[in-house]
Scaffold this active site. Structure first.
Site, PDB file in Angstrom:
ATOM      1  N   GLY A 149      54.637 -43.037 -11.339  1.00  0.00           N
ATOM      2  CA  GLY A 149      53.708 -42.439 -12.283  1.00  0.00           C
ATOM      3  C   GLY A 149      52.427 -42.033 -11.573  1.00  0.00           C
ATOM      4  N   CYS A 150      51.743 -41.044 -12.114  1.00  0.00           N
ATOM      5  CA  CYS A 150      50.576 -40.485 -11.417  1.00  0.00           C
ATOM      6  C   CYS A 150      49.465 -41.519 -11.253  1.00  0.00           C
ATOM      7  CB  CYS A 150      50.076 -39.232 -12.125  1.00  0.00           C
ATOM      8  SG  CYS A 150      49.712 -39.439 -13.874  1.00  0.00           S
TER       9      CYS A 150
END
Lengths: 351, 351, 351, 351
Positions: free
Chosen positions: B156-157
């Site tokens: 995930g970012c």
């Protein structure tokens, strides 16, 4: 009509109070004083003032400061107003100052502030005798002192966001060890209108720039005020971030709770604490930066961590309003015994 | 030339990996698959691709997914790739997934993530047997596992920004009680290209909007990864804020140090930890959001509090590059035994 | 590897060509020269260059300019390069200049430009003998002259957008009376990195500021070039507007058609005119500012008015790429007989 | 206190007039009606209204529209208000409409507008009998008609900027052939709050997007109004551009002068034409987008080309104020015989 003089009238702080005074029912602006652009009409300096104000900016000197007015607003760098303070006090002219000159009750506290300020080399105070007569201008906490005061030290912009955002927590001793972690975001106008590399649009647009990590000068007054509320030492670990926006300060403030509290209980306590305060709004959802833009509101909300041990308090203000000229207007109203809301009825600009 | 298929090709994630693959020396894009805009030329969907790519977007179906390619990139919502995974694995086709489907080693860990994710109602995993074959794609930590892997779960970012930013602290057990407070700022592209009230320019421009306070789904993988590095529980108190910018994630991360460290010692340790990593830059001054924009870098710096007891670690990534397609490209390079830098040599766009 | 020296290396123009040269297969940067920040490492001046370039900026002097290189790029104010030109020509060192010094074929044309330029007081040219050896660097029109040239005058940013956008109209004598009305929009980086009131984020953010209405200095080279193409006088009524963005120039250009043309016929003619040009894209829909950002493309489209008598041509470029360093790189490639696309393969950054 | 009902209260237009009415000395808001968000408190829909308005939004129906009020403001799509018009007229309730429903004096003129409007399929008018009783609400030109009117058609946002900006030129027959070229820039709020790909921040931020080139529906009313002033046909060649800002419309308008005029003469004529108009400011320097933001001003200036044959007129308005709710408030004041400035004394927000 009371008459107000603005010193430092061509900066953003001077502009902010000018615009508020122009719409105030009980004040008129008697004169504008500034080193920059002296001799020009103010609507030449700021064309958006066309048809609203055509006063000519005067150069500052001993004669002009305090002439023909009931109150002087100093929107000037640190250590300017303290040089004029005694003269004004002698003549019975009230004043409010935007710098740190009159935010502190003692020279010791001032010296602590001066040491943390990158722009101040001399930590001595030139108007020591007046410090005890000055009120620290957070009207939500100190309206008794500000009301009728002759001298007010307007709070720093970040300090306004943090102090209003945290006062109920400290007053109720809810903060474990008095330790708070604050990540704050600010628009570029807080640094004033002087061109600088950091404020160049090509640099700052779409950018976020952390700066003065753990060393911003607004921490001193915040810790002193919150500590006094709690009756014990307050420590603020403060990281400011410059944003590519013009206005606004959002403070995200983390504490370990000294006793378990639900989110609802915290919000209830805040609503009680600020009951009757016209410019504090306790919201059920996190405030946004733009939710206060252009207004004098401080919006606050809180969330408690899943384990119930921590809370995050988020506050939003317009750095040029609640963080500067809006609070100054509110303070001036109190200084003259007026309704604190006078001249401040404009809501946030949205969208 | 290896052949790559992009599923979810018309979203920002699909676009990002398409642009990287178009300039990659060892890959060509064999097909684009997406539900939205199927039947259109991709440069009709994204006019800035004119003269760079004229592939026609194909609708997804069992036949098209995995057809005529060596690797499939799933830039799709959670629980899409797990439905195609067994089929691809049977045919020996490698794939990387941008959602949480293959980020977790066990169904238990996945269930914990699913519970925290507002978009997932079913916490079961449909491709349980493949989880142990999948690598979690943080190449700075797990290049051994990613190299040659057939299945990679791209991080995930926010997780990318936090894990790379904090890994040395946890690996060295420098974080008291494993507790970290993180205020993160993200541009609007992280939420994808689908129009929504929160992403409307009139709302978000000049704004900052805190959201999912203490409840963002990227915390799970971050805590699991950092905890594993430390060999003890890691807790991340995470407050994301949406900014009125397009790209970038800046994480400001606060820890109490488990033993005294100077800033220099921390930076030295980070430089040592990330020696040889082409996309981690340890800076002497705080990183800025724009300092990594458009590139695959993660910039990191640290400041220690005046009392020496706390540190703040700040990391900056481009959420669409190091936070998504850049890391995916780096992972794909490793999956195929190529230089991790291949196709990723573009620097940040500044100013 | 050819060796390149950048003079004025710490401005945005110098930075732009530095970044392109760093990724160029046939060039290396031998030295950086600049008055500002001399003595510093370039990645100290621009932290986003960390791990990409660590050259030390040298102060300019007669010895340093042209030392140890095959080509000099002058990203300097007007009238700087003309002082070094003869010395370089004597030594057989090629150079390209970003200012107006070598854009004009005759001293008369130069004097016309100098008169229109607010920053030039002396209209004489100090390197008159070299003017006829210099090529005007619009590679889409003058690649024959630029190929192998020793001296190239890189076009002005607005001139690039207008000339490429209008060349087919003038070459075909489609413009009634040679009159064009142009409203142009530009990001703030066109004015360089020097802090100034107009570029202050608090002023320019969310703003549009028309400036130098009918008096911008880039009109001269535009009118001369378009007039030469048509074989008759060209007149450009030019209104530039500064935008609160960092990059990009969008020119909206209005003409009365000298003979009826459909939109399709105009677009066909443009496609034919620019056939084989790698950086001109003729689009069916109006180009957008961001559609070329970060790339060397010039995007163009056209619409004909309902009465069929007028056309509007819209062009979009990145002012720092096609409007400056991208075109310079393309010109340098031609000067050295390389593929014009070398080092310029990056697409626009979107979103 | 007069009582006002807002229909379409949850859009930006409804919000705009709500905020003005909340601070108006002579009006109170009796009810809010809207299809979207019916049943919610308005400060739940717009949290920035906290402590300012807590009315509950009502669903629209025949009974609610016009109930318990002196005036209805329709901030609704085209062809909504015409359905309620007869009923309101019968009851003697005044109304103002933000759409094109009541901007035109004849069904023929309306049909011309409807044909140009992408959202209107039926060109017939359902309240034909009321058209001649409606005033077109440009108070700077038609205050005689608006004063005391029962029905007002509020002008389109672009039309407001163009008509006020060009009226003196047409009234004096200074425009050769009645032809004007207009490049207009608008912030994103003009398209309303409904999420759409074009308004997505990731797309529009830092962008400029030309749209509906030569085919925007606001041209009809502009040409009709300017033509009527001149007594001959007016033709507006209009190119709108969407900007990555929230507010503001800047129109850059080019004309060939029918007789030589100096810039000073033009400005003098404008000042004379608009003498006594509280919201038109004729400036000596070009207006800026932000110079009117948040206010009801229309700022105008002019420049004459070096050959003296052409002029460019530039006007700036806030699209949500002078382009929508500010003008509506001014019209409502006139409808009720009040000072046109009532409730509109706020200056532009700067910086």
């Amino acid at each position: 009509m009371y008459r107000a003089q603005i010193v430092g009238a061509t900066g953003y702080g001077g502009l902010g109070i000018l615009e508020l005074l122009l719409q105030h029912p009980d004040f008129e602006v008697s004169s504008l004083v500034a080193r920059d652009d002296a001799g020009k009409r103010i609507d030449e300096v700021y064309p958006h003032l066309a048809s609203r104000c055509d006063l000519i900016v005067q150069a500052p000197d001993a004669a002009s400061i305090g002439a023909d007015c009931d109150v002087v607003i100093f929107s000037t760098p640190d250590r300017v107003s303290m040089g004029y303070a005694a003269g004004l006090a002698d003549k019975g002219i009230r004043f409010i100052d935007y710098s740190g000159d009159f935010r502190f009750a003692t020279t010791q506290h001032y010296a602590e502030y001066a040491a943390a300020h990158p722009g101040i080399s001399d930590p001595s105070h030139q108007a020591e005798a007046l410090l005890e007569r000055a009120a620290y201008g957070v009207p939500e906490l100190f309206s008794d002192r500000v009301t009728g005061a002759a001298i007010v030290g307007n709070p720093g912009c970040f300090a306004a966001g943090m102090i209003i955002g945290l006062a109920p927590m400290f007053a109720d001793k809810l903060v474990e060890d008095g330790q708070v972690i604050v990540d704050a975001l600010t628009g570029s106008s807080g640094a004033g209108k002087k061109p600088a590399p950091l404020q160049h649009l090509s640099h700052l647009n779409d950018n976020v720039v952390p700066y003065r990590v753990f060393s911003h000068q607004h921490v001193t007054e915040t810790e002193q005020t919150l500590g006094a509320l709690a009756g014990s030492k307050a420590t603020v670990h403060f990281v400011p971030h410059l944003l590519g926006t013009t206005r606004g300060i959002l403070c995200t403030m983390h504490v370990v709770l000294s006793r378990p509290m639900t989110r609802e209980a915290i919000l209830d306590r805040y609503r009680e604490f600020y009951a009757g305060q016209p410019f504090v709004r306790v919201l059920n959802t996190p405030p946004t930066l733009k939710g206060t833009a252009g207004s004098n509101y401080c919006d606050i909300s809180a969330v408690v961590s899943p384990d119930g041990k921590r809370a995050v308090i988020i506050s939003s203000i317009d750095n040029l309003m609640k963080g500067q000229s809006g609070t100054a207007m509110q303070n001036i109203n109190l200084m003259f015994g007026l309704d604190p809301r006078a001249g401040l009825d404009r809501g946030p600009t949205y969208p």
